[in-house]
Every structure is written in structure tokens, then in C-alpha cells.
Design a protein around this motif. Sequence first.
Motif, PDB file in Angstrom:
ATOM      1  N   LEU A 155       0.821  -1.191   0.000  1.00  0.00           N
ATOM      2  CA  LEU A 155       0.000   0.000   0.000  1.00  0.00           C
ATOM      3  C   LEU A 155       0.863   1.251   0.000  1.00  0.00           C
ATOM      4  N   LYS A 156       0.465   2.229  -0.799  1.00  0.00           N
ATOM      5  CA  LYS A 156       1.130   3.521  -0.773  1.00  0.00           C
ATOM      6  C   LYS A 156       0.753   4.261   0.516  1.00  0.00           C
ATOM      7  N   PRO A 157       1.572   5.222   0.936  1.00  0.00           N
ATOM      8  CA  PRO A 157       1.240   5.978   2.153  1.00  0.00           C
ATOM      9  C   PRO A 157      -0.146   6.610   2.107  1.00  0.00           C
ATOM     10  N   LYS A 158      -0.582   7.015   0.909  1.00  0.00           N
ATOM     11  CA  LYS A 158      -1.952   7.473   0.705  1.00  0.00           C
ATOM     12  C   LYS A 158      -2.581   6.533  -0.320  1.00  0.00           C
ATOM     13  N   SER A 159      -3.351   5.582   0.161  1.00  0.00           N
ATOM     14  CA  SER A 159      -3.824   4.506  -0.717  1.00  0.00           C
ATOM     15  C   SER A 159      -5.234   4.731  -1.251  1.00  0.00           C
ATOM     16  N   ALA A 160      -5.998   5.630  -0.663  1.00  0.00           N
ATOM     17  CA  ALA A 160      -7.405   5.782  -1.043  1.00  0.00           C
ATOM     18  C   ALA A 160      -7.536   6.530  -2.363  1.00  0.00           C
ATOM     19  N   SER A 161      -8.277   5.933  -3.301  1.00  0.00           N
ATOM     20  CA  SER A 161      -8.618   6.614  -4.550  1.00  0.00           C
ATOM     21  C   SER A 161      -9.949   6.078  -5.044  1.00  0.00           C
ATOM     22  N   THR A 162     -10.566   6.808  -5.949  1.00  0.00           N
ATOM     23  CA  THR A 162     -11.872   6.427  -6.485  1.00  0.00           C
ATOM     24  C   THR A 162     -11.855   6.595  -7.997  1.00  0.00           C
ATOM     25  N   LYS A 163     -12.336   5.563  -8.712  1.00  0.00           N
ATOM     26  CA  LYS A 163     -12.438   5.616 -10.166  1.00  0.00           C
ATOM     27  C   LYS A 163     -13.747   4.970 -10.594  1.00  0.00           C
ATOM     28  N   SER A 164     -14.502   5.656 -11.413  1.00  0.00           N
ATOM     29  CA  SER A 164     -15.733   5.109 -11.994  1.00  0.00           C
ATOM     30  C   SER A 164     -16.628   4.469 -10.941  1.00  0.00           C
ATOM     31  N   ASN A 165     -16.744   5.127  -9.814  1.00  0.00           N
ATOM     32  CA  ASN A 165     -17.570   4.652  -8.701  1.00  0.00           C
ATOM     33  C   ASN A 165     -17.058   3.358  -8.072  1.00  0.00           C
ATOM     34  N   TYR A 166     -15.787   3.078  -8.228  1.00  0.00           N
ATOM     35  CA  TYR A 166     -15.138   1.998  -7.487  1.00  0.00           C
ATOM     36  C   TYR A 166     -14.201   2.608  -6.451  1.00  0.00           C
ATOM     37  N   LEU A 167     -14.139   1.975  -5.276  1.00  0.00           N
ATOM     38  CA  LEU A 167     -13.107   2.319  -4.305  1.00  0.00           C
ATOM     39  C   LEU A 167     -11.863   1.529  -4.672  1.00  0.00           C
ATOM     40  N   MET A 168     -10.759   2.218  -4.936  1.00  0.00           N
ATOM     41  CA  MET A 168      -9.519   1.612  -5.369  1.00  0.00           C
ATOM     42  C   MET A 168      -8.455   1.791  -4.284  1.00  0.00           C
ATOM     43  N   VAL A 169      -7.470   0.905  -4.280  1.00  0.00           N
ATOM     44  CA  VAL A 169      -6.380   0.973  -3.306  1.00  0.00           C
ATOM     45  C   VAL A 169      -5.071   1.145  -4.067  1.00  0.00           C
ATOM     46  N   ASN A 170      -4.440   2.293  -3.902  1.00  0.00           N
ATOM     47  CA  ASN A 170      -3.188   2.566  -4.597  1.00  0.00           C
ATOM     48  C   ASN A 170      -2.041   1.749  -3.995  1.00  0.00           C
ATOM     49  N   VAL A 171      -1.255   1.134  -4.848  1.00  0.00           N
ATOM     50  CA  VAL A 171      -0.157   0.276  -4.394  1.00  0.00           C
ATOM     51  C   VAL A 171       1.132   0.657  -5.105  1.00  0.00           C
ATOM     52  N   GLN A 172       2.232   0.232  -4.525  1.00  0.00           N
ATOM     53  CA  GLN A 172       3.540   0.382  -5.161  1.00  0.00           C
ATOM     54  C   GLN A 172       4.180  -0.994  -5.272  1.00  0.00           C
ATOM     55  N   THR A 173       4.978  -1.168  -6.307  1.00  0.00           N
ATOM     56  CA  THR A 173       5.631  -2.458  -6.510  1.00  0.00           C
ATOM     57  C   THR A 173       6.866  -2.551  -5.627  1.00  0.00           C
ATOM     58  N   TYR A 174       7.069  -3.727  -5.047  1.00  0.00           N
ATOM     59  CA  TYR A 174       8.233  -3.986  -4.195  1.00  0.00           C
ATOM     60  C   TYR A 174       9.022  -5.121  -4.817  1.00  0.00           C
ATOM     61  N   GLY A 175      10.258  -4.849  -5.204  1.00  0.00           N
ATOM     62  CA  GLY A 175      11.104  -5.878  -5.787  1.00  0.00           C
ATOM     63  C   GLY A 175      10.790  -6.108  -7.257  1.00  0.00           C
ATOM     64  N   GLY A 176      11.392  -7.143  -7.806  1.00  0.00           N
ATOM     65  CA  GLY A 176      11.238  -7.449  -9.228  1.00  0.00           C
ATOM     66  C   GLY A 176      10.228  -8.550  -9.456  1.00  0.00           C
ATOM     67  N   GLY A 177       8.973  -8.257  -9.203  1.00  0.00           N
ATOM     68  CA  GLY A 177       7.929  -9.265  -9.322  1.00  0.00           C
ATOM     69  C   GLY A 177       7.481  -9.492 -10.759  1.00  0.00           C
ATOM     70  N   LEU A 178       6.915 -10.657 -11.025  1.00  0.00           N
ATOM     71  CA  LEU A 178       6.207 -10.912 -12.280  1.00  0.00           C
ATOM     72  C   LEU A 178       4.793 -10.357 -12.089  1.00  0.00           C
ATOM     73  N   TRP A 179       4.629  -9.073 -12.364  1.00  0.00           N
ATOM     74  CA  TRP A 179       3.412  -8.374 -11.941  1.00  0.00           C
ATOM     75  C   TRP A 179       2.172  -8.824 -12.690  1.00  0.00           C
TER      76      TRP A 179
END
Length: 526
Positions: free
Chosen positions: A149-173
Amino acid sequence: MAAIARLHLLYPPAISRPSLLFLKPSLSPRSSRIRKLSTFRRLCSNSDQSPQSISSSAASSGSIVGDLLDYLNESWTQFHATAEAKRHLIDAGFHLLNENEEWNLKPGGRYFFTRNMSCLIAFAVGERYDVGSGFHVIAAHTDSPCLKLKPKSASTKSNYLMVNVQTYGGGLWHTWFDRDLSVAGRVIVRDSDGSFLHKLVKIKRPLLRVPTLAIHLDRTVNKDGFKPNLETHLIPLLSTKHDETSAESKEKGATVSSRPVHHPLLLQILSDELGCCAEDIMSVELNLCDTQPSCLGGGNNEFIFSGRLDNLASSYCALRALIDSCRLPADLSTEHAVRMVALFDNEEVGSDSFQGAGAPTMFQAIRRIIDSLADKYVGENAFERAIRKSFLVSADMAHGVHPNFTDKHEEHHRPEMQKGLVIKHNANQRYATSGITAFLFKEVGKIQNLPTQEFAVRNDMGCGSTIGPILASGVGIRTVDCGIAQLSMHSVREVCGKEDIDIAYQHFKAFYQSFSHVDSKLTIDY
């Protein structure tokens, strides 16, 4: 559900307390009996044996695979992995130390300490320890590539509650799309007396999902490849947005409006799990985690399917080997060395952190152990002499040959599953293995008739690295890099061989029990 999954496992303060916060530990009741009964409870449904019969078979054969599955299913984050390691050590009679306090160590004693709730050093002192004796260390890491989770994770798009994230390490995203995800990690909670508590939390039910775009809206995806934008496309859904019009909802919204950092819904879910008020959650450090349990798979149940095998499989094998190598008092009666496990955080992002292998944590601990055991000894450079006699096994998962991509491996260095630990070589020192350290580690395995394999990367490909070179160059300690062969490395769901887990455990245990003898037979012309 919340009552069952609730985690109140806290740590005694092992790091300096911030001047404005008093971090008070809370109680952490757990039931070892329930854990043991859960072994293999979540096996693949296509097995022709019941979980009970498989568990009994594993126990009778001395296998640790069932215990590893339990460990993996508890260890969703580096914090939970360290907490589980702590529990195992305490159950085995190891004494918890505090880095901030003076240590009073004795030969034959077993000890450990934690740092940041995500790094752990455990050690057992030989009964015949003498100042200047060596340290036999297995080092691994507790972290894995994930979304955080990002330090500020709350966001809203198209009437969905979304959770902002950041990638950690070299994942197969791309493997994180269309998975049943949830959150787990560490939070700081305000207590009723005004103090602050570290708490671990794990939401076991599916909570989040990163949906892929329908093929009807992306007709070329199978031809051109799936290439998501990690900033705009890798945002999980939490829920649909509901208009709150009631007086109660408005009052609730007003209460949290001053803290729009995370969605009130997410904070409420966390507070229900923790048994606190949402307003008392002061800080969160959360990973996204796949909720699908670790299990056995394959036609003969010969594989382990799980997230975070890199590198919790190595961590558990090393931890278990240390515990079992000194479980009885007689196990240390003839030992001159100190046996040690070091589990670090942040390896996947370079190890340069307070809790990573780049910090001097392990070598500071070695120096403190020597000083505490020195008694009235007055002599020259005890630490430096001890390091010269020491040996480090850097244990990190290895690249098994992929049957569909065999050309990605050098022709004569294609490690296979179920065929033993892989010793990693690299002439450019991406791995710290030398001819001498590889020889000594293989000699340890020969005592128990344990197989080993060799890996070297192709000259036309880049090579990954481990904590081995970081630690080897820190003070000049002999090091070998090795690992368990696996496929799907850095995927949300990885695979390794069941037999290799037991082979790694046996090899690590043999290292603790016999390395002093093996090393004594090697004559070096200084």
C-alpha cells in the motif's frame, strides 16, 4: 471469522524507542496444538490420500514438508514470517535477547533477537567454545516481491473504491491480475492509556482484486503480449462506491474526513480484525497477499505450490536445522563453534536498510557474542580471528531448468527439482562461492549422502545476486551461495520440489553438526 484470524502478536522492543512514543507489547496467545493439527489440512483436492494419512506418512518419514506448509500459510508477510520464527525458537527453548540491553551469554546457551519485526538472528553457543572460535552461519531473507500500500492509498475511479499500491522488488506483476488478494502486515494502534502498540494483522478473506481487461476490448493481447502500465493498470478494486446519505453516514464521514489517507472501509475492516476503533489505527505497513493456501500438487503430490517460496522455504529449512541441531543438551557438548541463523529483510530491493543484510547487524551480533563470552580474556583481535575461522551459507532459491525454456540455461548447468541443493557460481562475483567454499559445502553433504547440483548463468545473460556477496565482503567471511531449485520465481504463485525441502533441511543440519570436523581436515598453506 475475525475472532479466529485476529493477530495480537507483538514484539518486546528490540530497537530504540522513538522519544515521543512508548511502544508497549501486548499479549499474543497462540495454540501450538491447533497449528500441528492443521498440517496438510489444505492439500490439493485431487490427492488420493486424506490430509491425515499424508501428514502421518510425512511425520513417520521425518519430513518437514508439512511444517513448512504451515509456516508458509502463516507467513503472509516478512513480519509474520519473523513472528513465526520467533514462536518456533521460544518453543524450542531459545532465550529472547534485547539489542538495547547488555547480554550475559554462556557456552551451551541458545539465544535470538529480532530487529524491526522483520529481521532475526538466532544462535547456539558450543559447550566447548573458546575465544576466537568460528561462527557457522546460514543466512536467508524474509521478504518477497509483492505489492504494498502507498502511504496514501485511497482513490476512487468510476464509482469503485480503489487501493493505490507500489511495486516492491522485481515481481512478475502480470501474475497478480485476477487473483483473490487481501492485506496483511504491521499497524500501530493507540491504546486506551495513550501508549502505542505494534500489532500484526492478516485479513484472511479475499478483499481485493486487480481485474484484467476483457479480450473483446484488447484483441491483440495474445499476439502482442500483456503489457500493463504498473502505475495505472495495477490498482486493485476494494468495493463499489455507495452514496452515504443517512445522518449516521454523514457523521461517520465527517469523523474520518480529516484523515483521507486510506479508505474508511479498509480501516474499519482492519479495526474489526484487531478489535480496536478505526480512529485508533495510527499507521499501517501492509502488503497485498494471495489468499490461496500453500499446498502440495502434481500427479504424485511431489510439488509445493505456494507464494513466497523465495525465500521463506530457505528461511524455514535453515531455522529448523538450527533448532534440531541443538535440541538436546548433548548436541552442543563437543561443539567449539557458534551455530547461527540470520534472516534479513529487504533482500529483494538491495538489502540497504536498517533490517537488511547491508546493515552490520550480523557482524555486530558476532562481536557482542565474542565480548560477552570473553570473560576475563585479554588477547589480540578475537573478532578478526573468529571471522577467519567462520563460514557462511547464503541460502536463496535457485533457478531450476524450465522444460519449455531449456535454452535459457547454460547447457551443462541445468538444475532440476528433487535433485538436491544448487551451488551457485559466478566469475563476476554475483555469487560469493569459491572453489574452496563449494568443496567444503559438498563435503558436508557427502557425510549424509546428499546430492548437490551446480549453476552458472549463460555468458550472454545477466545474473541475479544474493546477500552472499554483501556479507562476504563486509568483513571477509568465507561464503558459499546455494539454493533450492524452483520454477515461477517472483510469481505470485511459485513451485518447488517436495523432496528438495527435506534435502535442504538435512544438508543444513549436517552443516551445523559436522562442519567443524570437515573444515579441520582442510590444510591451507598460508
